[in-house]
Design a protein around this motif. Structure first.
Motif, PDB file in Angstrom:
ATOM      1  N   GLY A 120      57.246  22.982  54.224  1.00  0.00           N
ATOM      2  CA  GLY A 120      55.811  22.861  54.434  1.00  0.00           C
ATOM      3  C   GLY A 120      55.153  24.202  54.704  1.00  0.00           C
ATOM      4  O   GLY A 120      55.677  25.269  54.330  1.00  0.00           O
ATOM      5  N   LEU A 121      53.998  24.155  55.358  1.00  0.00           N
ATOM      6  CA  LEU A 121      53.235  25.362  55.696  1.00  0.00           C
ATOM      7  C   LEU A 121      53.715  25.894  57.043  1.00  0.00           C
ATOM      8  O   LEU A 121      53.691  25.167  58.047  1.00  0.00           O
ATOM      9  CB  LEU A 121      51.748  25.028  55.755  1.00  0.00           C
ATOM     10  N   TRP A 122      54.101  27.170  57.073  1.00  0.00           N
ATOM     11  CA  TRP A 122      54.596  27.802  58.298  1.00  0.00           C
ATOM     12  C   TRP A 122      53.474  28.570  58.982  1.00  0.00           C
ATOM     13  O   TRP A 122      52.788  29.377  58.356  1.00  0.00           O
ATOM     14  CB  TRP A 122      55.741  28.765  57.970  1.00  0.00           C
ATOM     15  N   LEU A 123      53.321  28.292  60.281  1.00  0.00           N
ATOM     16  CA  LEU A 123      52.315  28.968  61.092  1.00  0.00           C
ATOM     17  C   LEU A 123      52.965  29.506  62.353  1.00  0.00           C
ATOM     18  O   LEU A 123      53.832  28.849  62.938  1.00  0.00           O
ATOM     19  CB  LEU A 123      51.195  27.995  61.491  1.00  0.00           C
ATOM     20  N   SER A 124      52.557  30.685  62.788  1.00  0.00           N
ATOM     21  CA  SER A 124      52.923  31.151  64.126  1.00  0.00           C
ATOM     22  C   SER A 124      51.790  30.773  65.070  1.00  0.00           C
ATOM     23  O   SER A 124      50.616  30.784  64.684  1.00  0.00           O
ATOM     24  CB  SER A 124      53.176  32.656  64.147  1.00  0.00           C
ATOM     25  N   ILE A 125      52.146  30.416  66.295  1.00  0.00           N
ATOM     26  CA  ILE A 125      51.171  29.917  67.261  1.00  0.00           C
ATOM     27  C   ILE A 125      50.882  30.986  68.303  1.00  0.00           C
ATOM     28  O   ILE A 125      51.795  31.638  68.809  1.00  0.00           O
ATOM     29  CB  ILE A 125      51.700  28.648  67.952  1.00  0.00           C
ATOM     30  N   GLY A 126      49.615  31.143  68.645  1.00  0.00           N
ATOM     31  CA  GLY A 126      49.229  32.099  69.677  1.00  0.00           C
ATOM     32  C   GLY A 126      48.810  33.431  69.090  1.00  0.00           C
ATOM     33  O   GLY A 126      48.911  33.676  67.888  1.00  0.00           O
ATOM     34  N   HIS A 127      48.330  34.307  69.945  1.00  0.00           N
ATOM     35  CA  HIS A 127      47.851  35.618  69.531  1.00  0.00           C
ATOM     36  C   HIS A 127      49.012  36.595  69.356  1.00  0.00           C
ATOM     37  O   HIS A 127      50.021  36.517  70.045  1.00  0.00           O
ATOM     38  CB  HIS A 127      46.870  36.178  70.567  1.00  0.00           C
ATOM     39  N   TRP A 128      48.836  37.494  68.416  1.00  0.00           N
ATOM     40  CA  TRP A 128      49.842  38.536  68.180  1.00  0.00           C
ATOM     41  C   TRP A 128      49.559  39.687  69.144  1.00  0.00           C
ATOM     42  O   TRP A 128      48.831  40.629  68.833  1.00  0.00           O
ATOM     43  CB  TRP A 128      49.767  39.012  66.735  1.00  0.00           C
ATOM     44  N   ASP A 129      50.153  39.608  70.328  1.00  0.00           N
ATOM     45  CA  ASP A 129      49.829  40.557  71.390  1.00  0.00           C
ATOM     46  C   ASP A 129      50.960  41.537  71.670  1.00  0.00           C
ATOM     47  O   ASP A 129      51.081  42.058  72.769  1.00  0.00           O
ATOM     48  CB  ASP A 129      49.468  39.800  72.673  1.00  0.00           C
ATOM     49  N   ALA A 130      51.796  41.794  70.670  1.00  0.00           N
ATOM     50  CA  ALA A 130      52.927  42.703  70.887  1.00  0.00           C
ATOM     51  C   ALA A 130      52.454  44.146  71.005  1.00  0.00           C
ATOM     52  O   ALA A 130      51.584  44.606  70.264  1.00  0.00           O
ATOM     53  CB  ALA A 130      53.929  42.581  69.746  1.00  0.00           C
TER      54      ALA A 130
END
Length: 366
Positions: A120-130
């Motif tokens: 399916g569709l892959w999503l990362s959750i949350g802000h990219w705060d690295a």
């Protein structure tokens, strides 16, 4: 006048037109601004489908069309800006099958699209705060969400920062950042960064709840080797023509206080163009050399409200320059104008301006 204002706003607006998602058996054309798609199959009449009531929130949208073997994904992500808090600030996803079946997913929160696989569709959750200089930030657990075209969802974690998901003839893959990027300092306080990636094979069947990426299973991969990320690879797009099918979003119910706040936010953006910059000495200077006499006017009723910013400038000393900004889109959603003043400054400083012969009644729309 209204047409000039609309054209001016599109200079900093989202892309328009149709984006194609092709396969050997079918072609799906998705409109980037309207809730409509056209499905084409050889030997059949075009099929048009719409979703005007899809709940995508009260903020203007970034739209991402993601091709998949089983159709097309449309990802609607609200434009983010401080001060615009609404009842729905999360992303919305929509799967379009070649048979015209629509499968929606709402209230996804803040997500980043990674790509598609058989899962399916892959999503990362949350802000990219690295932090680019913190190794630990790149090697910490990250939450992922996979949306299935049949309406299912699967949540899992990966112990590296994810970069992409894709499928080739051999397998489905997840690409992660190998570590924090390598920094190259220029000796003047600046730095450039080189990112390194690794990919792992994903199971053909059900996904686990946790993905542990180990060095012996990860294979180095280059950025341009990931589908959709090459600079030379881009989606097929087509402009909207007079004969195309069209669809309008259902007008949203935007509270009056939010309408007022949105208009005030745009006006505030341009309230101090005559004294925009402050020098170390405390002296105030305008947004661009020679700018003066700024005037900010609100014109029209919701959702057609626009803010017109006009001023005196050396490009046209006999009259005034004017730029208009739509505060809401056609569905009444708020369109934040973040960095609009800076974009205006860049156009003035580079003299990226229309000829003065275009002026009408001593007003030159830019």
């Amino acid at each position: 006048m209204a047409q000039l204002a609309c054209d001016t706003y599109r200079m900093i607006d989202e892309p328009t037109g149709w984006q194609e998602v092709p396969s050997p058996q079918w072609l799906i054309l998705v409109n980037l601004t309207e809730p409509i798609a056209v499905i084409r199959r050889s030997g059949e009449f075009d099929r048009t489908i719409t979703w005007p009531d899809l709940p995508v929130g009260l903020l203007g949208l970034h739209v991402r069309i993601v091709p998949a073997p089983d159709g097309a994904w449309v990802l609607y992500m609200p434009v983010e800006k401080a001060g615009y808090e609404t009842s729905h600030n999360g992303a919305t996803a929509l799967h379009i099958s070649p048979d015209g079946i629509l499968t929606p997913f709402s209230d996804l929160g803040h997500v980043h699209c990674l790509g598609t696989t058989r899962h399916g569709l892959w999503l990362s959750i949350g802000h990219w705060d690295a932090d680019v200089d913190s190794e630990a930030d790149w090697l910490t657990d990250r939450d992922l969400l996979v949306l299935d075209a049949n309406g299912g969802t699967h949540r899992l974690t990966a112990d590296r920062m994810p970069a992409a998901a894709f499928e080739d003839d051999q397998s489905a893959h997840l690409v992660v950042y190998t570590s924090a990027p390598d920094a190259s300092h220029d000796g003047h306080g600046g730095a450039s960064y080189t990112y390194r990636f690794s990919q792992i094979d994903l199971p053909a069947g059900a996904l686990p709840s946790t993905l542990h990426i180990t060095e012996n299973q990860a294979v180095p991969v280059e950025d341009d080797d990931m589908p959709g990320r090459s600079r030379d690879e881009g989606p097929g797009t087509h402009p909207i023509t007079m004969d195309d099918p069209r669809a309008s979003w259902t007008l949203v119910e935007l509270p009056s206080e939010q309408k007022k706040a949105a208009i005030e936010a745009v006006c505030t953006e341009f309230a101090h163009l005559d004294s925009y910059w402050t020098a170390p000495s405390g002296a105030r200077t305008p947004l661009s050399d020679g700018l003066s006499g700024t005037r900010v006017d609100v014109v029209g009723e919701w959702p057609a409200t626009r803010v017109e910013v006009s001023f005196i400038h050396p490009h046209y000393p006999e009259g005034r320059l004017r730029r208009a900004y739509r505060v809401f889109d056609d569905a009444g959603r708020i369109k934040p104008t973040e960095f609009a003043a800076i974009h205006l400054m860049e156009d003035l400083d580079t003299r990226d301006l229309p000829p003065v012969t275009n002026a009408h009644n001593t007003i030159l729309d830019i």
